[in-house]
Every structure is written in C-alpha cells, then in structure tokens.
Design a protein around this motif. Structure first.
Motif, PDB file in Angstrom:
ATOM      1  N   PRO A   1       0.799  -1.225   0.000  1.00 55.19           N
ATOM      2  CA  PRO A   1       0.000   0.000   0.000  1.00 55.19           C
ATOM      3  C   PRO A   1       0.832   1.275   0.000  1.00 55.19           C
ATOM      4  N   TYR A   2       2.120   1.211   0.270  1.00 57.58           N
ATOM      5  CA  TYR A   2       2.933   2.415   0.443  1.00 57.58           C
ATOM      6  C   TYR A   2       3.924   2.650  -0.704  1.00 57.58           C
ATOM      7  N   ASP A   3       3.821   1.913  -1.787  1.00 60.16           N
ATOM      8  CA  ASP A   3       4.834   2.030  -2.836  1.00 60.16           C
ATOM      9  C   ASP A   3       4.411   2.948  -3.980  1.00 60.16           C
ATOM     10  N   ASP A   4       3.375   3.718  -3.820  1.00 52.71           N
ATOM     11  CA  ASP A   4       2.887   4.673  -4.821  1.00 52.71           C
ATOM     12  C   ASP A   4       2.426   3.994  -6.111  1.00 52.71           C
ATOM     13  N   VAL A   5       2.095   2.726  -6.023  1.00 54.01           N
ATOM     14  CA  VAL A   5       1.484   1.992  -7.130  1.00 54.01           C
ATOM     15  C   VAL A   5       0.321   1.193  -6.560  1.00 54.01           C
ATOM     16  N   GLU A   6      -0.878   1.482  -7.036  1.00 50.88           N
ATOM     17  CA  GLU A   6      -2.078   0.810  -6.540  1.00 50.88           C
ATOM     18  C   GLU A   6      -2.456  -0.295  -7.524  1.00 50.88           C
ATOM     19  N   THR A   7      -2.371  -1.529  -7.058  1.00 52.61           N
ATOM     20  CA  THR A   7      -2.586  -2.681  -7.938  1.00 52.61           C
ATOM     21  C   THR A   7      -3.818  -3.498  -7.555  1.00 52.61           C
ATOM     22  N   GLY A   8      -4.686  -2.940  -6.747  1.00 53.11           N
ATOM     23  CA  GLY A   8      -5.931  -3.634  -6.417  1.00 53.11           C
ATOM     24  C   GLY A   8      -7.021  -3.263  -7.420  1.00 53.11           C
ATOM     25  N   TYR A   9      -7.589  -4.246  -8.078  1.00 53.45           N
ATOM     26  CA  TYR A   9      -8.583  -3.959  -9.117  1.00 53.45           C
ATOM     27  C   TYR A   9      -9.935  -3.594  -8.495  1.00 53.45           C
ATOM     28  N   ASP A  10     -10.590  -2.579  -9.077  1.00 50.99           N
ATOM     29  CA  ASP A  10     -11.947  -2.205  -8.703  1.00 50.99           C
ATOM     30  C   ASP A  10     -12.695  -1.766  -9.955  1.00 50.99           C
ATOM     31  N   ALA A  11     -13.997  -2.004  -9.989  1.00 49.71           N
ATOM     32  CA  ALA A  11     -14.836  -1.639 -11.130  1.00 49.71           C
ATOM     33  C   ALA A  11     -15.475  -0.279 -10.878  1.00 49.71           C
TER      34      ALA A  11
ATOM     35  N   SER B   1     -31.049 -24.856  -9.384  1.00 54.13           N
ATOM     36  CA  SER B   1     -29.664 -24.447  -9.629  1.00 54.13           C
ATOM     37  C   SER B   1     -28.844 -24.652  -8.369  1.00 54.13           C
ATOM     38  N   THR B   2     -27.643 -25.139  -8.554  1.00 51.85           N
ATOM     39  CA  THR B   2     -26.725 -25.332  -7.437  1.00 51.85           C
ATOM     40  C   THR B   2     -25.377 -24.723  -7.795  1.00 51.85           C
ATOM     41  N   ASN B   3     -24.645 -24.314  -6.757  1.00 45.31           N
ATOM     42  CA  ASN B   3     -23.341 -23.692  -7.004  1.00 45.31           C
ATOM     43  C   ASN B   3     -22.446 -23.850  -5.779  1.00 45.31           C
ATOM     44  N   ALA B   4     -21.164 -24.060  -6.035  1.00 41.54           N
ATOM     45  CA  ALA B   4     -20.169 -24.148  -4.965  1.00 41.54           C
ATOM     46  C   ALA B   4     -18.926 -23.383  -5.404  1.00 41.54           C
ATOM     47  N   ASN B   5     -18.531 -22.383  -4.604  1.00 41.96           N
ATOM     48  CA  ASN B   5     -17.358 -21.565  -4.899  1.00 41.96           C
ATOM     49  C   ASN B   5     -16.392 -21.592  -3.723  1.00 41.96           C
ATOM     50  N   HIS B   6     -15.120 -21.544  -4.040  1.00 46.60           N
ATOM     51  CA  HIS B   6     -14.109 -21.317  -3.011  1.00 46.60           C
ATOM     52  C   HIS B   6     -13.447 -19.978  -3.302  1.00 46.60           C
ATOM     53  N   LEU B   7     -13.308 -19.136  -2.259  1.00 45.57           N
ATOM     54  CA  LEU B   7     -12.819 -17.778  -2.426  1.00 45.57           C
ATOM     55  C   LEU B   7     -11.577 -17.541  -1.581  1.00 45.57           C
ATOM     56  N   TRP B   8     -10.683 -16.691  -2.121  1.00 45.18           N
ATOM     57  CA  TRP B   8      -9.479 -16.267  -1.419  1.00 45.18           C
ATOM     58  C   TRP B   8      -9.282 -14.762  -1.620  1.00 45.18           C
ATOM     59  N   PHE B   9      -8.589 -14.120  -0.690  1.00 45.06           N
ATOM     60  CA  PHE B   9      -8.006 -12.799  -0.950  1.00 45.06           C
ATOM     61  C   PHE B   9      -6.764 -13.012  -1.817  1.00 45.06           C
ATOM     62  N   GLU B  10      -6.611 -12.173  -2.839  1.00 44.25           N
ATOM     63  CA  GLU B  10      -5.443 -12.342  -3.695  1.00 44.25           C
ATOM     64  C   GLU B  10      -4.164 -11.905  -2.973  1.00 44.25           C
ATOM     65  N   ASN B  11      -4.251 -10.833  -2.175  1.00 47.27           N
ATOM     66  CA  ASN B  11      -3.108 -10.357  -1.399  1.00 47.27           C
ATOM     67  C   ASN B  11      -3.652  -9.635  -0.175  1.00 47.27           C
ATOM     68  N   THR B  12      -3.183  -9.993   0.994  1.00 45.98           N
ATOM     69  CA  THR B  12      -3.733  -9.431   2.235  1.00 45.98           C
ATOM     70  C   THR B  12      -2.894  -8.292   2.801  1.00 45.98           C
ATOM     71  N   ALA B  13      -1.962  -7.725   2.021  1.00 45.41           N
ATOM     72  CA  ALA B  13      -1.105  -6.654   2.545  1.00 45.41           C
ATOM     73  C   ALA B  13      -1.928  -5.444   2.970  1.00 45.41           C
ATOM     74  N   THR B  14      -2.947  -5.103   2.212  1.00 46.78           N
ATOM     75  CA  THR B  14      -3.789  -3.957   2.574  1.00 46.78           C
ATOM     76  C   THR B  14      -4.536  -4.221   3.873  1.00 46.78           C
ATOM     77  N   LEU B  15      -5.087  -5.424   4.034  1.00 37.99           N
ATOM     78  CA  LEU B  15      -5.797  -5.765   5.274  1.00 37.99           C
ATOM     79  C   LEU B  15      -4.847  -5.727   6.469  1.00 37.99           C
ATOM     80  N   GLN B  16      -3.636  -6.191   6.279  1.00 40.56           N
ATOM     81  CA  GLN B  16      -2.674  -6.172   7.380  1.00 40.56           C
ATOM     82  C   GLN B  16      -2.329  -4.746   7.784  1.00 40.56           C
ATOM     83  N   ALA B  17      -2.210  -3.851   6.795  1.00 38.19           N
ATOM     84  CA  ALA B  17      -1.893  -2.462   7.124  1.00 38.19           C
ATOM     85  C   ALA B  17      -3.054  -1.791   7.846  1.00 38.19           C
TER      86      ALA B  17
END
Length: 683
Positions: free
Chosen positions: A514-524, A599-615
């Motif tokens: 989060p502190y490297d002056d490059v924001e790489t988290g995707y948002d729509a 209809s049925t559905n099963a998904n597994h989800l992850w955070f791609e990178n948790t550095a922002t959450l840790q900060a």
C-alpha cells in the motif's frame, strides 16, 4: 428336300436366278405384295409353284400352319417331311405351324395402368359441372369489380378482433393488447398527445418485486452502546432480517412499426417505489445515532428511466441503423456486468452494421446520487462529479464461429476530492473512512476484451480488463499513485439434455504494498455480475462490514463480487488499494420441467493479497482463505413465462482461516447463511 435338289430345280424352272427370300421378308407387305413376290409366271415350269392369287392363298395358308421355309416361287416343307428327289408333297398335307404376323395397329394405350399416375400430356375426363344456387343471397363480386392497385381491408392490427376471434382486455398481458404495444394508438381517442399519424404505439410495464431475506453476517458491537449490555465481544449476534417491496411502473411511446426495425422515435419513463424494513441485533449498524433503534423502516421513489431515443437513419435494407439516446437509461458495459451495469444519466450513440453482426456503442454518463437504503436514483440531489466515457464494439463470429467478441475502452474521471458526502443513515461515504481520511481525485482508464458464445458444445463467457491511470491522493500516503490492476473471469458450461454443468473462475489483482505509490488492487466502476451463482451466492448477495480498521467500510458490496473496501458501490469511490479476489467454482442447472428449475453452485474464495488488510488492521499476517460459498436455488414459473416467477434460494458461507482471522467471534462456528424468498410479478 435337300439343297442339292432344290438348286437345280430353281435353276431349271426360273428364267433367271435370284437370291432366296424368307417368308418373313415376303410378308412385310400386304397380301398382294406377298403374292407378287412368291408368284411365278409359268405354273407348269415345276410342280409346287403358284402363279395365281387363289393358288397362292391356299399355299400360304398351308405354310402358316407348318414350319417350312420359302424360296422365291417355292414353299419348302420341314426336313422331316421331305420327299424323294424329283417329287413334291401336296400343299394340303404340309406341316401346320403358326407364324405370328405383326398387327396392323398398336394396342390401345392404358392411361390408368398405375394408380396415382397418368401418362404425360393426358387429361382424363372432367366431372360434370355443378351448378349451385342460393336464393336470396348476394352474388360474389367479380374480380374486375375490385381495384387493381389496392384492396381495402380493416385496420390490420385490429383485423383479428373484427373477425370476432379476440376481445381486447386492458389487463390481459398474453393476448393482443393496445397497452402492450400490439396495436397503434388511435389519435382521435388521445387528442392531448402530441402525435401525428397512425404508427404510434404505447407500452406499459408494471413489476412487483417482493423479497424476504433472513441472513447472518458478522455484525460489530457498537462502541457507545449495544442492545445487550453484557456483551464484551467485538462482534455481536449475526442474525438479521430484510423485508423489501419494490413496484416499478414503466411507460413508453414509440413511433414506427417495430416488428422488423428499430422505432423511429421512443420516449420512455420508469419510476420505482421501494419500501424496506431491516432488523439487526446491534445499534449503530443501520443508523449512526446510538439512540436510534436497531431496526429501520424506510421508503423511497426513484427515477430509473427517463430518456428520448431518436432513430437517425437506416444504413442497409436489413435495417442496420444509427441512433442516439439521451437521458436516464440502462447500460451494461459487457456481457456479465463486471465493469459497469447501471441506469444513469447519459448520452449514447449506438447502431449496427453487416446484418447486425457488428454493433457499437459510444456513450458518456454523468453519475447520479443513489438512495442509501434502496439503491434507486435520487434525481433531486445534485449529480456527482463523476463521469464515465465508454466505447465498445461487438463482432459476431469473430475468431471462432458462434463466438461474439467485444472490445471495451472506458475512462472514469472522478473529481470528488473536495466533496464530503454523508449518506441517508448519517455515515460518511466520501471520502471513505480509511487511512488519512482525505478526499481523492482519480483518472482510471479501462481496456477490456469480452467474449460470449460457444466453442463446439461448450458455452463460454469470458472477460479480461486492465485498469491504468493515476490516483491523485492515495489514502495511505497522501501522495499521487499510479493505478495498475487487472481482472479476469471465465465461465464455461456444457448442456446435456435438461442439464447444464458450469465451471467458473475469477481473478482480481490485489495491492501487494500500500505504500509504494502503485495501486494494484482492481476495482470496477459499478459492478453487478451475473456470474458464479449471481445473487444466490452468499458472497455476492451479502455485504460484509470491515469492522476494526475501517468504519462504515465493507469488504465487499451487495450484489458485487470484488473485495473493494469501499463504503458502498452506489455512493463510494473506486478503491484500488484492496486485497483482490480469487474464485474457483462449479455449478449445475436442472430444468426438471418447463416451469421448474433447480440451480446449485459451490465456490471457493481467497483474498489475492492481504497486505492492505494487514496495514489497516495492524496485523503481521492474515491468511488468504475466505472459505466455501455453497448455494442452491429453486425457480418456479407457473405459466412458463417471465410474468410470474417464484424463487427460493439458500446459501451458506463456511468460513476459511482468513475470514475467521478478520471476523472471529465467541460462540460462532464459522458458518453463515442467507435465505432469499423472492416473488416477481410482471405485466
């Protein structure tokens, strides 16, 4: 009689030798011709010769009954009846053999020899003419009584009613109905409408959307007060209840017969009225004031459509066209709503080419404020200083037959750095209560490729986006930062009879520093994905508040897939400092009957990178696993149409290590649920 005997006889009897002729050769002509061939001028020259018609007739009759041969002037008997040399057998005693003679005329033709077939060029006898009289009836006018250029008939739209086959009812959405645009408006009955001509149509739509939704999610305990004074944990009871009723009424006025071409002119307006009730176990979740109760009843009226559409021109005889539309209008940037799917104020040019195989859109939208609790457009508030410029092009059968490809280019210009916006519940939404709490301006450029169609038996939907630009004031550093983030999603399905099997995958990059002056988290800009179970999925349907490190911030947003860490997608700004997302899922749809689908559905989800959450949480390590999202939905359409739809769905989140680290509570087993009962009635 031997050849040695016959030759001397012929040579001695005939004045001149001629070649022998068979009876068949002689009989080619008539009787007189045959006599001329066989007769001899001198009857006494040799026994057995004939020189008169009577004697020839008798000899000829004897020959027909036998099996002899003839030479010129002589009839020769069969070998078994030959006589001694120099002696001829009487004509009357010769062998009686039959010689078939060609008939004088061909047999009659049988025109009906094969059933169902007749000889070409033959016409059988016609039946007798039937004369029918009807006393007192009017005679049918002869063809010459009608004009040759046109034949007047009743109004072609109302012809079926003129014949007594249909009686129009204003409340009937299934049969021919003027209020559904099946017939043109009669200008004489609506003189107050500014219309001319008889090709104007009126379309009315009314929709009722009812929702009952019990659910559980991590609910933080209020700092100042709580519903349970003995509670000492950070998170309280997770149960809550949502009741929502929405009525939509839409009206459209169109010019032109739209059966085969777009309307020449269209005016459309759609209003939505929503009333909702929410009950949660903790205060300051719904309303900012600690003194307010933990339940809320709210209502709102929004303008969802209000536009004018003008058909500029047709560009081909297949009705390829150019049009423009101005006003509040729906727009979806891609096939599944990953980038932008909303109803906003805008100006749009669009059209088709090459028999609709090529389509294009060029649009600019000025984003409206939204009501906090209903999500409807708040037109009485000033529009946001947030603009979206977008262009896309579709091409059918591009690269692969049966696959439609789309290229999208978009520019989101946000200048709300000096804007302080408080939502209807009293919580700040701009700027977001993260980091330095300062406002932000940003320029975000999106470039994307989308595909939808099939490859052989495999149905495929895929999207890929890259976003680049500049955040003028990162909330972590108060410095400008470059935006560089990526997104990809794909869903493949296979149909087998009444079953469809699906595989889904999605990736949204997260910010690794989060502190490297490059924001790489995707948002729509404003997502509303129809993907991986859509709003049946727990993660897409429910909002998870990010308590402890962000006040009034959600990890994800309602009807959204991305972990964007923003107050809301309706009123917040895009945030490119986020942990991203990874998803892998499978599902199946079963059309058990034409009216019932499971209809049925099963998904597994992850955070791609948790550095922002840790900060934000001041933690050294947070696992990536969010957990399993399991869901099922039953959809029943009693009339096999979209006019009446019942849906009952259930979803559960089996939390993973990363989710438990963020939202662990006393007495919670890590399982959260969501139930959705939905009834949609459409006219």
């Amino acid at each position: 009689m031997s050849v040695a005997f016959v030759l001397p006889l012929i040579l001695n009897s005939a004045p001149a030798a001629e070649p022998a002729l068979s009876a068949a050769d002689a009989m080619d002509g008539s009787f007189d011709s045959a006599f001329a061939v066989f007769a001899h001028p001198d009857a006494s020259a040799a026994p057995g010769l004939v020189n008169s018609p009577d004697s020839f007739a008798a000899a000829f009759q004897q020959y027909r009954q036998g099996n002899g041969q003839t030479y010129r002037g002589a009839l020769v008997p069969p070998a078994e009846r030959r006589q001694r040399p120099g002696e001829l057998e009487p004509v009357e005693s010769r062998t009686e053999n039959t010689i078939e003679v060609e008939p004088d005329a061909p047999p009659p033709v049988d025109n009906d020899s094969i059933d169902g077939r007749r000889r070409p060029g033959y016409t059988g006898p016609l039946p007798d003419r039937i004369d029918q009289t009807n006393e007192g009836a009017f005679r049918t006018p002869p063809p010459e009584a009608f004009p040759t250029d046109q034949i007047p008939i009743p109004d072609r739209w109302r012809l079926i009613e003129s014949l007594g086959l249909v009686t129009e009812k204003w409340w009937d959405p299934y049969n021919q109905n003027t209020y559904k645009g099946d017939r043109p408006i009669n200008p004489a009955k609506v003189p107050w409408l500014p219309i001319k001509g008889k090709d104007w149509f009126f379309v009315a739509n009314v929709i009722s959307d009812s929702v009952i939704e019990p659910r559980t999610f991590p609910i933080p305990v209020g700092v100042q007060t709580t519903e349970d004074p003995d509670r000492i944990d950070v998170f309280g009871d997770p149960e809550s209840l949502v009741l929502s009723q929405t009525f939509l009424a839409g009206f459209a006025l169109l010019k032109g017969n739209t059966a085969y071409k777009p309307p020449d002119v269209e005016y459309r307006a759609t209003l939505a009225f929503n009333v909702n009730y929410v009950d949660v176990p903790e205060r300051r979740v719904l309303l900012v004031e600690p003194s307010r109760k933990s339940s809320r009843l709210d209502h709102f009226v929004g303008v969802q459509e209000l536009f004018f559409d003008y058909h500029i021109r047709n560009t081909s005889d297949r009705y390829d066209f150019d049009s423009f539309r101005i006003g509040i209008q729906p727009f979806q940037a891609d096939f599944r709503g990953f980038l932008f799917q909303d109803q906003q104020l805008g100006l749009r040019f669009f059209g088709t080419r090459d028999n609709n195989r090529f389509q294009y859109n060029v649009a600019a939208f000025w984003r409206l404020e939204k009501d906090t609790n209903s999500g409807l457009n708040a037109v009485l508030q000033s529009p946001r200083d947030d603009f979206l410029f977008i262009a896309n092009a579709y091409r059918q059968d591009f690269l692969i037959p049966a696959l439609t490809s789309q290229i999208t280019v978009a520019y989101n210009r946000n200048r709300e750095g000096d804007d302080v916006q408080i939502d209807d519940n009293g919580f700040p939404v701009r700027p977001a209560l993260l980091g330095t709490l300062r406002g932000r301006d940003y320029d975000a450029f999106y470039v994307g490729y989308n595909a939808d169609g099939r490859i052989g038996r495999i149905n495929l939907t895929a999207s890929a986006y890259g976003v680049f630009g500049e955040d003028r004031n990162s909330f972590f550093t108060d410095r400008p930062a470059d935006i560089r983030a990526y997104f990809g999603a794909a869903e493949a399905s296979y149909d087998r009879d009444w079953m469809r099997f699906r595989l889904s995958a999605a990736y949204a990059s997260g910010d690794g520093d989060p502190y490297d002056d490059v924001e790489t988290g995707y948002d729509a800009v404003f997502e509303n994905p129809i993907f991986a179970g859509a709003d049946t999925s727990y993660w897409i349907r429910q909002t998870i508040p990010f308590a402890g490190g962000g006040r009034n911030i959600a990890v994800n947003n309602r009807n959204g897939l991305l972990n964007s860490l923003r107050p809301s997608k309706e009123q917040g700004q895009s945030n490119f400092n986020n942990p991203g997302l990874m998803l892998v899922g499978a599902g199946a749809d079963f059309d058990l009957t034409p009216e019932f689908r499971l209809s049925t559905n099963a998904n597994h989800l992850w955070f791609e990178n948790t550095a922002t959450l840790q900060a934000l949480r001041n933690e050294g390590s947070i696992p990536k696993s969010i957990g399993w999202d399991l869901s099922a939905a039953a959809i029943w359409r009693p009339k096999a149409t979209q006019n009446i739809v019942f849906r009952l769905s259930g979803a559960a989140l089996l939390s993973g290590d990363g989710f438990d680290d963020l939202f662990g509570t006393l007495g919670n087993d890590g399982t959260y649920y969501s139930v959705l009962a939905n009834v949609i009635l459409t006219y």
